[in-house]
Design an enzyme around this catalytic site. Structure first.
Site, PDB file in Angstrom:
ATOM      1  N   LYS A 171       0.843  -1.199   0.000  1.00  0.00           N
ATOM      2  CA  LYS A 171       0.000   0.000   0.000  1.00  0.00           C
ATOM      3  C   LYS A 171       0.879   1.250   0.000  1.00  0.00           C
ATOM      4  O   LYS A 171       1.477   1.609   1.013  1.00  0.00           O
ATOM      5  CB  LYS A 171      -0.890   0.037   1.253  1.00  0.00           C
ATOM      6  CG  LYS A 171      -1.934   1.123   1.161  1.00  0.00           C
ATOM      7  CD  LYS A 171      -2.283   1.744   2.496  1.00  0.00           C
ATOM      8  CE  LYS A 171      -1.736   3.113   2.703  1.00  0.00           C
ATOM      9  NZ  LYS A 171      -1.982   4.148   1.707  1.00  0.00           N
ATOM     10  N   GLU A 246      10.010   2.643  10.504  1.00  0.00           N
ATOM     11  CA  GLU A 246      10.912   3.785  10.322  1.00  0.00           C
ATOM     12  C   GLU A 246      10.045   5.028  10.430  1.00  0.00           C
ATOM     13  O   GLU A 246       9.116   5.207   9.641  1.00  0.00           O
ATOM     14  CB  GLU A 246      11.590   3.749   8.947  1.00  0.00           C
ATOM     15  CG  GLU A 246      12.673   2.718   8.818  1.00  0.00           C
ATOM     16  CD  GLU A 246      13.792   2.856   9.846  1.00  0.00           C
ATOM     17  OE1 GLU A 246      14.002   3.973  10.363  1.00  0.00           O
ATOM     18  OE2 GLU A 246      14.429   1.836  10.138  1.00  0.00           O
ATOM     19  N   CYS A 280      13.191  12.293   6.152  1.00  0.00           N
ATOM     20  CA  CYS A 280      13.248  11.946   7.583  1.00  0.00           C
ATOM     21  C   CYS A 280      14.658  12.141   8.115  1.00  0.00           C
ATOM     22  O   CYS A 280      14.853  12.274   9.319  1.00  0.00           O
ATOM     23  CB  CYS A 280      12.743  10.540   7.826  1.00  0.00           C
ATOM     24  SG  CYS A 280      13.393   9.356   6.671  1.00  0.00           S
ATOM     25  N   GLU A 379       8.905  17.081  14.820  1.00  0.00           N
ATOM     26  CA  GLU A 379       9.256  16.986  13.402  1.00  0.00           C
ATOM     27  C   GLU A 379       8.313  17.881  12.599  1.00  0.00           C
ATOM     28  O   GLU A 379       7.102  17.718  12.644  1.00  0.00           O
ATOM     29  CB  GLU A 379       9.130  15.534  12.924  1.00  0.00           C
ATOM     30  CG  GLU A 379       9.633  15.346  11.512  1.00  0.00           C
ATOM     31  CD  GLU A 379       9.599  13.904  11.043  1.00  0.00           C
ATOM     32  OE1 GLU A 379       8.553  13.245  11.208  1.00  0.00           O
ATOM     33  OE2 GLU A 379      10.611  13.437  10.513  1.00  0.00           O
TER      34      GLU A 379
HETATM   35  P1  NDP Z   1       1.325   8.695   7.828  1.00  0.00           P
HETATM   36  O1  NDP Z   1       2.002   7.944   8.915  1.00  0.00           O
HETATM   37  O2  NDP Z   1      -0.068   9.084   8.016  1.00  0.00           O
HETATM   38  O3  NDP Z   1       1.397   7.868   6.465  1.00  0.00           O
HETATM   39  C1  NDP Z   1       2.330   6.850   6.163  1.00  0.00           C
HETATM   40  C2  NDP Z   1       1.596   5.677   5.518  1.00  0.00           C
HETATM   41  O4  NDP Z   1       0.712   5.092   6.479  1.00  0.00           O
HETATM   42  C3  NDP Z   1       0.715   6.111   4.343  1.00  0.00           C
HETATM   43  O5  NDP Z   1       0.747   5.118   3.347  1.00  0.00           O
HETATM   44  C4  NDP Z   1      -0.642   6.210   4.995  1.00  0.00           C
HETATM   45  O6  NDP Z   1      -1.712   6.110   4.089  1.00  0.00           O
HETATM   46  C5  NDP Z   1      -0.594   5.025   5.930  1.00  0.00           C
HETATM   47  N1  NDP Z   1      -1.607   5.059   6.984  1.00  0.00           N
HETATM   48  C6  NDP Z   1      -2.245   6.135   7.488  1.00  0.00           C
HETATM   49  N2  NDP Z   1      -3.141   5.733   8.425  1.00  0.00           N
HETATM   50  C7  NDP Z   1      -3.046   4.392   8.521  1.00  0.00           C
HETATM   51  C8  NDP Z   1      -3.689   3.394   9.310  1.00  0.00           C
HETATM   52  N3  NDP Z   1      -4.639   3.703  10.186  1.00  0.00           N
HETATM   53  N4  NDP Z   1      -3.348   2.117   9.145  1.00  0.00           N
HETATM   54  C9  NDP Z   1      -2.390   1.779   8.262  1.00  0.00           C
HETATM   55  N5  NDP Z   1      -1.756   2.658   7.468  1.00  0.00           N
HETATM   56  C10 NDP Z   1      -2.067   3.958   7.606  1.00  0.00           C
HETATM   57  O7  NDP Z   1       2.187   9.924   7.475  1.00  0.00           O
HETATM   58  P2  NDP Z   1       1.759  11.107   6.473  1.00  0.00           P
HETATM   59  O8  NDP Z   1       2.125  10.692   5.117  1.00  0.00           O
HETATM   60  O9  NDP Z   1       0.360  11.558   6.675  1.00  0.00           O
HETATM   61  O10 NDP Z   1       2.704  12.241   7.001  1.00  0.00           O
HETATM   62  C11 NDP Z   1       2.431  12.849   8.250  1.00  0.00           C
HETATM   63  C12 NDP Z   1       3.717  13.186   8.938  1.00  0.00           C
HETATM   64  O11 NDP Z   1       4.516  12.011   9.100  1.00  0.00           O
HETATM   65  C13 NDP Z   1       4.608  14.119   8.159  1.00  0.00           C
HETATM   66  O12 NDP Z   1       4.249  15.428   8.312  1.00  0.00           O
HETATM   67  C14 NDP Z   1       5.936  13.800   8.744  1.00  0.00           C
HETATM   68  O13 NDP Z   1       6.112  14.486   9.948  1.00  0.00           O
HETATM   69  C15 NDP Z   1       5.870  12.335   9.012  1.00  0.00           C
HETATM   70  N6  NDP Z   1       6.498  11.512   7.974  1.00  0.00           N
HETATM   71  C16 NDP Z   1       7.692  10.944   8.248  1.00  0.00           C
HETATM   72  C17 NDP Z   1       8.320  10.210   7.295  1.00  0.00           C
HETATM   73  C18 NDP Z   1       9.607   9.586   7.558  1.00  0.00           C
HETATM   74  O14 NDP Z   1      10.185   9.002   6.663  1.00  0.00           O
HETATM   75  N7  NDP Z   1      10.104   9.679   8.765  1.00  0.00           N
HETATM   76  C19 NDP Z   1       7.757  10.017   5.965  1.00  0.00           C
HETATM   77  C20 NDP Z   1       6.480  10.644   5.776  1.00  0.00           C
HETATM   78  C21 NDP Z   1       5.888  11.334   6.767  1.00  0.00           C
HETATM   79  P3  NDP Z   1      -2.291   7.368   3.286  1.00  0.00           P
HETATM   80  O15 NDP Z   1      -1.329   8.488   3.451  1.00  0.00           O
HETATM   81  O16 NDP Z   1      -2.370   6.868   1.901  1.00  0.00           O
HETATM   82  O17 NDP Z   1      -3.618   7.653   3.874  1.00  0.00           O
END
Ligand code: NDP
Length: 477
Positions: A171, A246, A280, A379
């Site tokens: 996903k 991660e 990140c 962050e």
């Molecule tokens: P999320 O943790 O929401 O998203 C990461 C993945 O998890 C996406 O594919 C998302 O789906 C999925 N997801 C969301 N809710 C669920 C759930 N209940 N069960 C299973 N999977 C789920 O991060 P965001 O992309 O919304 O980013 C938010 C914040 O996270 C950023 O502002 C940043 O601070 C941090 N971040 C950190 C990263 C890193 O590498 N450290 C990378 C990206 C974000 P979908 O988005 O398709 O709904």
């Protein structure tokens, strides 16, 4: 526009789609991508489960050939896929092509690993008995990825999962399905048997949650926010499932009085602002000793004046847009918080208008920040960086480690003594000396400590720790 469909049990399926919007130009629809339902996701998991016995026993040459072919096609299409990546995520084209190249290198690396699977044979403590230690695939792996590396993160999870004989339900983040669809299409055409790799695009609350709730996933590998990571952990413990997380970072870069100023400024500008600060491993805390502080801030501010923010595909652009309106609001909210907390807004802080409607934000630098401020502890995930003044190395090291996170940490110094001490005493998973905190190789372990990561490291041969399970077999001849 054709709908790019989900891949379930070897068939492209799905009729309702959602638009993938270019953050450099919100009038530009990159494509329409199918949305999987709960039922679709369950079918994908069932297909991966059914495909596991045969794939887990497949020959290493078959796995090698598919991964190798995938690497070759990604590399041959790096310009086109780099443009797709830059259109959907907003990093500049050079970074997009660089990330695509890295994905190809990762598939190539794991094509090689498929030929290097090995175990150990040891004598038992009991005479006449032999002990074999082998690695076996886990089963069905759930892969959940974020938006900030739309091709590299999927690659560094899918390639080892398949290499070691697992089947996959994947996903991608809803914001960036394009590159994920492209690599699944390439792997499918490269000859993966039906059901070995299933793609389910759609929101985390539906598709991701269905994966978390399934008893049939043997492992979940996740990259994203700390909040979602905790949900993955809780659901995985409930189902006795292996998991790897991660998550975020608040990565420090220490600049000491003896640093080469040019090296320090280049590393800080790169770590903090390139890829719009949406890495990140970005450094958002610059911890600078008194003797160099003012010169460093002046030189970094001069550098920021030269950074062109704009459309990701324009050749003159150094920093593309923020990924979407929600992330832009998060960034500007934190800028307001920084001002209210009493940090000095030394550069940027404003939205930028360009020819196209996009989410453009100036690189933003705070000075006179403290490590207790929210902008130094949470962050932000945008091009927003704070400078914190310290007296000496000891204070800098203590402050670098004073964070809930521990992904990457950097130091700019010409002193072997301080560089060596920092490498040994930093509480981060990755340490950089005279280099940006972001920017890592594909063949060595990636990961952090504390709230940044959980479970075995990703990438390189260390990936085997998560994607395999060890068996110890005793034989009396
Ligand atoms: P999320 O943790 O929401 O998203 C990461 C993945 O998890 C996406 O594919 C998302 O789906 C999925 N997801 C969301 N809710 C669920 C759930 N209940 N069960 C299973 N999977 C789920 O991060 P965001 O992309 O919304 O980013 C938010 C914040 O996270 C950023 O502002 C940043 O601070 C941090 N971040 C950190 C990263 C890193 O590498 N450290 C990378 C990206 C974000 P979908 O988005 O398709 O709904």
């Amino acid at each position: 526009m054709t709908i790019r469909q989900n891949l379930i049990a070897g068939e492209w399926v799905g009729s309702n789609g959602s638009e993938n919007i270019n953050p450099s130009d919100t009038k530009d629809v990159v494509g329409i991508y199918a949305q999987a339902t709960t039922d679709d996701t369950r079918q994908a998991i069932a297909a991966a489960k059914a495909a596991f016995p045969a794939w887990s026993r497949s020959g290493i040459l078959e796995r090698h050939a598919i991964l190798r072919k995938t690497s070759d096609e990604i590399l041959a299409r790096k310009q086109e896929l780099g443009e797709l990546l830059s259109r959907e995520e907003g990093k500049i084209l050079a970074e997009g092509i660089g990330e695509v190249t890295r994905a190809a290198q990762i598939f190539d690396f794991f094509a090689g690993e498929a030929l290097r699977l090995a175990g150990e044979v040891l004598p038992s403590a009991r005479p006449g008995i032999g002990v074999e230690i082998t690695r076996e695939p886990l089963g069905v792996i759930g892969i959940i990825t974020p938006w900030n590396f739309p091709i590299a993160i999927p690659a560094w999870k899918i390639a080892p999962a398949l290499c070691y004989g697992n089947t996959v339900v994947f996903k991608p983040a809803e914001l960036v399905p394009g590159c994920s669809w492209a690599i699944v299409d390439i792997l499918h055409r490269a000859g993966l048997p039906k059901g070995v790799l299933n793609l389910v695009m759609g929101p985390g609350s539906v598709v991701g949650q269905t994966m978390l709730d399934s008893p049939d996933l043997a492992g979940i590998t996740f990259t994203g926010s700390t909040g979602t990571g905790k949900r993955v952990a809780a659901a995985s413990i409930e189902h006795n499932r292996k998991f790897q997380l991660e998550m975020g970072g608040k990565n420090p870069m220490v600049v000491l009085d003896d640093a080469d100023l040019k090296v320090a400024v280049e590393a800080a500008a790169n770590s903090g602002f390139f890829s719009t600060g949406q890495r990140c491993t970005a450094s958002s805390r610059l911890i600078v000793t008194e003797g160099i502080h003012d010169r460093f801030v002046d030189a970094l501010t001069e550098k920021l004046k030269t950074i062109q923010v704009g459309h990701a595909l324009k050749p003159e652009t150094h920093v593309g847009p923020v990924v979407d309106a929600r992330q832009l609001k998060q960034d500007t909210d934190y800028i307001d918080i920084g001002v209210k907390e009493g940090a000095k807004l030394a550069f940027g802080g404003e939205r930028v208008e360009r020819d196209t409607p996009g989410f453009f934000l100036q690189p933003t630098l705070f000075t006179e920040a403290t490590n207790a401020m929210r902008i130094s502890r949470e962050e932000i995930f945008g091009p927003v960086v704070s400078v914190i003044r310290v007296k000496n190395y000891d204070e800098a090291l203590a402050m670098a480690n004073d964070t809930p996170f521990g992904l990457s940490a950097g130091i700019a110094t010409t002193s072997l003594k301080y560089a060596t001490h920092f490498k040994r005493n930093s509480e981060a998973g990755m340490v950089m000396v005279n280099l940006p905190t972001a920017g890592v190789d594909f063949h060595v372990p990636f990961g952090g400590r504390k709230a940044s990561s959980f479970g075995p490291r990703e990438q390189g041969k260390y990936a085997a720790e998560f994607f395999t399970v060890v068996k110890t077999a005793y034989t009396q001849a």
